[in-house]
Design a protein around this motif. Sequence first.
Motif, short mmCIF file in Angstrom:
data_model
loop_
_atom_site.label_atom_id
_atom_site.label_comp_id
_atom_site.label_asym_id
_atom_site.label_seq_id
_atom_site.Cartn_x
_atom_site.Cartn_y
_atom_site.Cartn_z
N ASP B 168 48.07 44.88 41.82
CA ASP B 168 47.52 44.83 43.17
C ASP B 168 46.10 44.27 43.13
N LEU B 169 45.86 43.23 43.92
CA LEU B 169 44.58 42.53 43.85
C LEU B 169 43.43 43.38 44.37
N THR B 170 43.68 44.20 45.38
CA THR B 170 42.60 45.03 45.93
C THR B 170 42.19 46.08 44.90
N ARG B 171 43.18 46.73 44.30
CA ARG B 171 42.86 47.69 43.23
C ARG B 171 42.19 46.96 42.07
N GLY B 172 42.69 45.77 41.76
CA GLY B 172 42.15 45.00 40.65
C GLY B 172 40.69 44.65 40.85
N LYS B 174 38.55 46.38 42.50
CA LYS B 174 37.77 47.61 42.29
C LYS B 174 37.55 47.85 40.79
N VAL B 175 38.59 47.66 40.01
CA VAL B 175 38.46 47.82 38.55
C VAL B 175 37.45 46.80 38.03
N TYR B 176 37.56 45.57 38.54
CA TYR B 176 36.65 44.50 38.09
C TYR B 176 35.20 44.89 38.34
N GLU B 177 34.94 45.33 39.57
CA GLU B 177 33.55 45.68 39.93
C GLU B 177 33.05 46.84 39.08
N ALA B 178 33.93 47.79 38.79
CA ALA B 178 33.51 48.99 38.06
C ALA B 178 33.36 48.74 36.56
N SER B 179 34.21 47.88 35.99
CA SER B 179 34.25 47.80 34.53
C SER B 179 33.95 46.42 33.94
N CYS B 180 33.99 45.38 34.74
CA CYS B 180 33.86 44.02 34.18
C CYS B 180 32.61 43.29 34.66
N ALA B 181 32.22 43.56 35.93
CA ALA B 181 31.13 42.78 36.54
C ALA B 181 29.80 42.96 35.82
N MET B 232 34.91 48.91 24.03
CA MET B 232 35.52 50.13 24.60
C MET B 232 37.03 49.92 24.74
N PRO B 233 37.72 49.55 23.66
CA PRO B 233 39.15 49.23 23.78
C PRO B 233 39.97 50.41 24.28
N LYS B 234 41.01 50.09 25.03
CA LYS B 234 41.99 51.08 25.51
C LYS B 234 41.37 52.17 26.38
N THR B 235 40.25 51.89 27.01
CA THR B 235 39.68 52.90 27.91
C THR B 235 40.17 52.71 29.35
N LEU B 236 40.67 51.52 29.68
CA LEU B 236 41.31 51.33 30.99
C LEU B 236 42.75 51.83 30.87
N ALA B 245 43.82 42.19 35.61
CA ALA B 245 44.30 40.89 35.12
C ALA B 245 44.82 40.06 36.29
N ALA B 246 45.50 40.72 37.22
CA ALA B 246 46.01 40.02 38.40
C ALA B 246 44.84 39.51 39.25
N TYR B 247 43.82 40.34 39.40
CA TYR B 247 42.66 39.93 40.20
C TYR B 247 42.00 38.69 39.57
N ILE B 248 41.74 38.76 38.27
CA ILE B 248 41.07 37.64 37.58
C ILE B 248 41.92 36.37 37.66
N ASN B 249 43.22 36.52 37.49
CA ASN B 249 44.11 35.35 37.45
C ASN B 249 44.62 34.92 38.82
N SER B 250 44.03 35.50 39.87
CA SER B 250 44.33 35.02 41.23
C SER B 250 43.10 34.34 41.82
N ARG B 251 42.13 34.00 40.95
CA ARG B 251 40.93 33.25 41.38
C ARG B 251 41.14 31.77 41.02
N PRO B 252 40.38 30.87 41.63
CA PRO B 252 40.51 29.45 41.29
C PRO B 252 40.10 29.17 39.83
N ARG B 253 40.74 28.19 39.23
CA ARG B 253 40.38 27.75 37.88
C ARG B 253 40.83 26.30 37.73
N PRO B 254 40.45 25.62 36.64
CA PRO B 254 40.79 24.21 36.53
C PRO B 254 42.31 23.96 36.51
N GLN B 255 42.63 22.76 36.95
CA GLN B 255 44.03 22.32 37.12
C GLN B 255 44.83 22.39 35.81
N ASP B 256 46.12 22.64 35.95
CA ASP B 256 47.05 22.57 34.83
C ASP B 256 47.12 21.11 34.36
#
Lengths: 224, 302
Positions: B168-172, B174-181, B232-236, B245-256
Amino acid sequence: MTSPKTARTPRARMIGVLLGLGAGLSAALNVQAADLTGAQIAAHGIGSVPACATCHGTQGQGNPLANFPRLAGMGAAYLSEQLTDYADGTRSNPIMSPFAKQLTPAQMKAVAAYYASLPAPKVSALPAASSDQDKLAQNLLTQGDWSRGIPACFACHGPMGVGVKPSFPALVGQSATYTEEQLKAWQQDHRAPGAGGLMAAVAKRLTPAEITAVAGYLAKISVQ
Amino acid sequence: MITYRLIASLVLLLAGQSVQAAPDTAVAHFVPPPDSAIPEGPFGDMIKLGQKIFNHTPKYAPKYVGNSLSCANCHLDAGRLADSAPLWAAYPAYPAYRSKNKKVNSYQERLQGCFMYSMNGKAPPLNSDVLLALESYSYFLAKGAPVGDEKMAGRGFPKLAAPAESPDLTRGQKVYEASCALCHGSDGQGRTVNGQVVFPPLWGKNSYNWGAGMHSVSTAASFIHANMPFGMPKTLTEQQAWDVAAYINSRPRPQDPRFTGSVEETRAKFHPNTKYDYYGQTIDGKQLGNPANTPPAGTVPK
């Protein structure tokens, strides 16, 4: 960011003082005024809080001989978090805790932004590792020890440990004692775990010998 | 080799150290030789060059890299770390047939793919110094590994089970903001200090393109769960790894690089798993992969 060397008119200075004394610096403040206030607190103190420069140096360079840490060029988020932690007791220090308790959140932010605006440490090269202890330190700094889940220190604290704004402080320019005390404080849960809990987790994986080696070697790195 | 870590732990115990070990996989795996074992002479120099290219790819292979990533951003600990696609488990598994390009690939051809997709660049010529150096470094790390063992413990990223709930992108977010940003930035563009990338960009023109293995939500979820947050492996939870992963991979990136000129056709041909692959889907009102909002593939700087 305004340079701290900007000449200030008496009027600007007065506005700064008035703003600083005014209740609650609000977000309506523009960056310049907030900076000025931070610079004022750093240079002259506020209320019964003495000038930060007294211990941390006129350029925020710290005083390694007395274990007063460098602040210049650290990220604003990191610095204001430290002040918050001192104020709420999650990081304790007999000198800093009472001062931090007297600052408003806005003043903490302002003084943090001021120190963040000063130049970050510059390092041209790492000193040669002359002893086994130095080699151990160099390895941890540049490669880590992944067999024990220890990433390279520089992987987060930036190339040659100069820090990564806004949250990862510089490691260079600090005394060995200061660095060692911080790593031990994390090990013993005497210091808030830090952004993302990363530092407490990593510190707890280090041996006492590794802490001594890393802190000692970092203190040897010359900073411009 | 396998007992090595056990002995190290015992030594620590006997020494009375109260050192807290990192979360351990409890799986014994191959241990590559230390850097100090790199030989002197021309072959050792080639291995060292390979290591430099691996750790600082844009700096040491600028003609073939179109983004600001380095191999070591996903293959942690300079290609040594188990469960982070270590080189010592990849090298003994080639040559191999790959469905991606429908042919038997030599190890160097496999590396060419990394440059075209993960590095959004150009394939270095076979037997060029860049590929020879990377191959030499891989060979060095794999010294003593069983040739032909395609299932070495620690190879690739440990595959996660299907998520309990659809990513789920919305949940994703939130995870991104809390743990990746904290490291990668709210905008996903990573952080650079004095021209050096400290934290790599995760999407946008400076990240991996739509053909890279990492663009698949299942691959990214596996990598993230095993290795992130850094140190901090395996803490998520597994669900959090899938969501982010869905959130990150639903953003724009360079063409295939295999783009046929039509997003729909490219999607049908190369991105059929619409459950875990956002190519061609419309997110936030923009179609991913549409040339209008997609940086080009293979953008090697002049």
